[in-house]
Scaffold this active site. Structure first.
Site, PDB file in Angstrom:
ATOM      1  N   CYS A  49       0.808  -1.209   0.000  1.00  0.00           N
ATOM      2  CA  CYS A  49       0.000   0.000   0.000  1.00  0.00           C
ATOM      3  C   CYS A  49       0.843   1.262   0.000  1.00  0.00           C
ATOM      4  CB  CYS A  49      -0.881   0.069   1.247  1.00  0.00           C
ATOM      5  SG  CYS A  49      -2.012  -1.300   1.385  1.00  0.00           S
ATOM      6  N   CYS A  72      11.844  -1.139   7.346  1.00  0.00           N
ATOM      7  CA  CYS A  72      11.957  -2.237   6.368  1.00  0.00           C
ATOM      8  C   CYS A  72      13.111  -1.965   5.413  1.00  0.00           C
ATOM      9  CB  CYS A  72      10.659  -2.367   5.571  1.00  0.00           C
ATOM     10  SG  CYS A  72      10.803  -3.528   4.199  1.00  0.00           S
ATOM     11  N   CYS A  83      14.680  -3.574   9.968  1.00  0.00           N
ATOM     12  CA  CYS A  83      14.171  -4.941   9.995  1.00  0.00           C
ATOM     13  C   CYS A  83      14.868  -5.701   8.876  1.00  0.00           C
ATOM     14  CB  CYS A  83      12.663  -4.959   9.762  1.00  0.00           C
ATOM     15  SG  CYS A  83      12.014  -6.647   9.581  1.00  0.00           S
ATOM     16  N   SER A 127      14.587  -2.142 -11.388  1.00  0.00           N
ATOM     17  CA  SER A 127      15.074  -2.063 -10.015  1.00  0.00           C
ATOM     18  C   SER A 127      16.542  -2.446  -9.872  1.00  0.00           C
ATOM     19  CB  SER A 127      14.207  -2.916  -9.097  1.00  0.00           C
ATOM     20  OG  SER A 127      14.114  -4.212  -9.629  1.00  0.00           O
ATOM     21  N   GLY A 134       1.034  -0.010  -5.005  1.00  0.00           N
ATOM     22  CA  GLY A 134      -0.201  -0.790  -5.033  1.00  0.00           C
ATOM     23  C   GLY A 134      -0.997  -0.461  -6.271  1.00  0.00           C
ATOM     24  N   TYR A 140      14.186  -2.686  -3.111  1.00  0.00           N
ATOM     25  CA  TYR A 140      13.304  -2.920  -4.250  1.00  0.00           C
ATOM     26  C   TYR A 140      12.060  -2.041  -4.309  1.00  0.00           C
ATOM     27  CZ  TYR A 140      10.015  -5.382  -7.286  1.00  0.00           C
ATOM     28  OH  TYR A 140       9.111  -5.687  -8.240  1.00  0.00           O
ATOM     29  N   ASN A 185      -1.084   1.587   5.672  1.00  0.00           N
ATOM     30  CA  ASN A 185      -0.039   0.812   5.004  1.00  0.00           C
ATOM     31  C   ASN A 185       0.650  -0.051   6.053  1.00  0.00           C
ATOM     32  OD1 ASN A 185       3.222   1.627   3.583  1.00  0.00           O
ATOM     33  ND2 ASN A 185       2.002  -0.193   3.317  1.00  0.00           N
ATOM     34  N   ASP A 206      20.634  -8.031 -10.370  1.00  0.00           N
ATOM     35  CA  ASP A 206      19.215  -7.928 -10.017  1.00  0.00           C
ATOM     36  C   ASP A 206      19.137  -7.620  -8.524  1.00  0.00           C
ATOM     37  OD1 ASP A 206      16.488  -7.944 -10.288  1.00  0.00           O
ATOM     38  OD2 ASP A 206      16.319 -10.065 -10.817  1.00  0.00           O
TER      39      ASP A 206
HETATM   40 FE1  SF4 Z   1      10.866  -5.585   5.157  1.00  0.00          FE
HETATM   41 FE2  SF4 Z   1      11.218  -6.879   7.457  1.00  0.00          FE
HETATM   42 FE3  SF4 Z   1       9.214  -7.501   5.821  1.00  0.00          FE
HETATM   43 FE4  SF4 Z   1      11.705  -8.114   5.131  1.00  0.00          FE
HETATM   44  S1  SF4 Z   1      10.561  -8.956   6.887  1.00  0.00           S
HETATM   45  S2  SF4 Z   1      10.148  -7.215   3.783  1.00  0.00           S
HETATM   46  S3  SF4 Z   1      12.813  -6.368   5.928  1.00  0.00           S
HETATM   47  S4  SF4 Z   1       9.502  -5.566   6.905  1.00  0.00           S
END
Ligand code: SF4
Length: 474
Positions: free
Chosen positions: A18, A253, A450, A300, A45, A259, A119, A362
């Site tokens: 999202c 993340c 993460c 990408s 999205g 990507y 999201n 890639d």
């Molecule tokens: Fe992102 Fe963590 Fe999900 Fe992997 S597990 S896509 S790093 S939020």
């Protein structure tokens, strides 16, 4: 994961779920600015889009299935008038792909009307839903976002900030949220800051969006990222910030940089294009290859391929052309014509590839099906050697925080050792960027991310993985 309505992705990539955009701007055409903001976030999205606008008395909503320009056509936006708006683009994994699950969600409750755009994915949604259902809540959609609406309605005795603070105690997982009431715009980010959210300023208002590229599109100046655990209210007095919940160490993340996000976005202090280029450079340091050219898998892989070429001194070339005009009406090839699927999207340039030892860059491998087809395509076009260099570590775990990465039994790196993957995709060499190398690029904030899909270290408790099946490249 990939289906007939995912026009922008190859069938072997994680999929973002999202994008959200919100604006507070008395005197501005907030609906049209939201439309343009959503256009800039379309990569996040493509299955549904929606805009909710409030004018001080009422919240008006238009949403539907399809891309932003398919949902908002002709005069369909004329009735969206007001001074505050939120918008949403969605790819569905939590909740089926159907109009009812499109966002924003707009509800009437004891305190008036409320619109919400979300999201991320909540990880304790089953538990929350059963708690709410047992005390009389009803659910119209199958999205986890409706749980948030119910909790806000339940907790909003004094103020929306107070309701959000209570929600933040109950709710686990990932959420970058935008909410409108009849009067105001609110933004909130989960205490780990999984999904991005940033704040910008217009001459006559404020904007909040998933990515800074949407701020740039509507002419807003970037102010800052919304902090993990922060709640922001924007009203006639400007911005009010509240720390809604104590935030642990951030867990942004890292896949956004690899990507999902647009290269022109800057999130949590790092520009996406710059990070991708550095990933390519680091890859070249970790895996020098004796080759004639470096080519990307577009789009990408482009920035990382450039980085690899710069660091290694091997010339960068475009060896694959991407067809940018495959839209929603694209009819998926039948079983017998599967090869055509990849060939329609990517086409090799024989004049570049013939007789060459190629480094193919890639961003990631999920199931391996596309990599196998691309390597075969390069060989058919005359490539003498193909060394596949991946600008991320192997994906070995599923994501529970708003990204569709496939189930673990579908992840090739979770099921097969490196040499077997290389053999299956028929590359002369296969190299992944190391996790240490990747995190080192974010120094001194290497521990602010993460990385669970690479190392299984989930920042919050997650549901058990689904039953394993047999892995196959078919
Ligand atoms: Fe992102 Fe963590 Fe999900 Fe992997 S597990 S896509 S790093 S939020």
């Amino acid at each position: 994961m990939f289906n007939e309505v995912s026009p922008f992705v190859l069938p072997d990539k994680p999929v973002e779920e999202c994008g959200v955009f919100g604006i507070y701007g008395p005197g501005l055409d907030v609906a049209r600015l939201t439309y343009y903001g959503l256009y800039a976030l379309q990569h996040r999205g493509q299955e549904s889009a929606g805009i909710a606008v409030a004018d001080g008395r009422h919240v008006e909503l238009k949403k539907g299935m399809g891309l932003v320009p398919e949902v908002f056509t002709g005069h369909s936006m004329d009735r969206l008038t007001g001074h505050v708006a939120i918008g949403h683009v969605r790819y569905s994994t939590t909740g089926a792909s159907q109009p009812l699950n499109a966002q924003p969600l707009v509800f009437r409750y004891a305190k008036g009307m409320l619109g919400l755009a979300h999201n991320g994915n909540l990880t304790n949604v089953a538990e929350l839903k059963s708690m709410l259902a047992s005390t009389g809540s009803v659910f119209q959609s199958s999205t986890d976002s409706e749980v948030l609406v119910n909790l806000i309605a339940r907790y909003n005795a004094n103020s929306l900030e107070e309701a959000l603070m209570k929600c933040m105690i109950d709710v686990k997982g990932a959420y970058s949220l935008l909410i409108i009431t009849e009067q105001n715009l609110y933004a909130a980010r989960d205490p780990h800051g999984f999904r991005p959210l940033c704040l910008g300023r217009l001459a006559d208002g404020y904007v909040v969006a998933s990515e800074s590229c949407a701020l740039t599109t509507v002419g807003a100046a970037f102010i800052r990222d919304v902090e993990p655990g922060e709640i922001i209210r924007i009203d006639q007095n400007g911005i009010t910030s509240t720390q809604g919940i104590k935030a642990p160490s951030p867990a942004h993340c890292i896949f956004e940089y690899i990507y999902f996000a647009r290269p022109d976005s800057t999130m949590d202090g790092f520009n996406v294009n710059r990070v991708r280029r550095e990933m390519g450079r680091q890859l070249a340091r970790e895996y020098p290859v004796d080759a004639d050219i470096v080519i990307p898998v577009p789009d990408s892989g482009i920035a990382a391929a450039r980085g690899y070429a710069e660091e290694s001194g091997i010339p960068f070339e475009e060896g694959l052309m991407k067809n940018r005009y495959i839209g929603r009406t694209f009819i998926q090839p039948t079983q017998q014509m599967r090869e055509i699927g990849v060939r329609l999207k990517l086409s090799p340039i024989r004049e570049v590839l013939n007789g060459k030892r190629v480094v193919l860059v890639d961003d990631s491998i999920v199931r391996g099906t596309t990599s196998q087809k691309i390597v075969a395509m390069l060989r058919e076009a005359g490539a003498r050697e193909v060394h596949l260099c991946i600008s991320s570590p192997p994906v070995i775990r599923s994501c529970y925080f708003g990204i569709d990465t496939s189930d673990e039994h579908e992840l090739i790196a979770a099921q097969q050792p490196l040499e077997e993957i290389r053999r299956m995709i028929n590359a002369d060499g296969l190299h992944y960027l190391s996790l240490e190398g990747l995190l080192g690029l974010f120094n001194p904030r290497s521990d602010h991310f993460c990385t669970a899909c690479f190392d299984g270290r989930y920042p919050v408790e997650v549901p058990k993985p689904k039953e394993s099946g047999k892995f196959s490249l078919e």
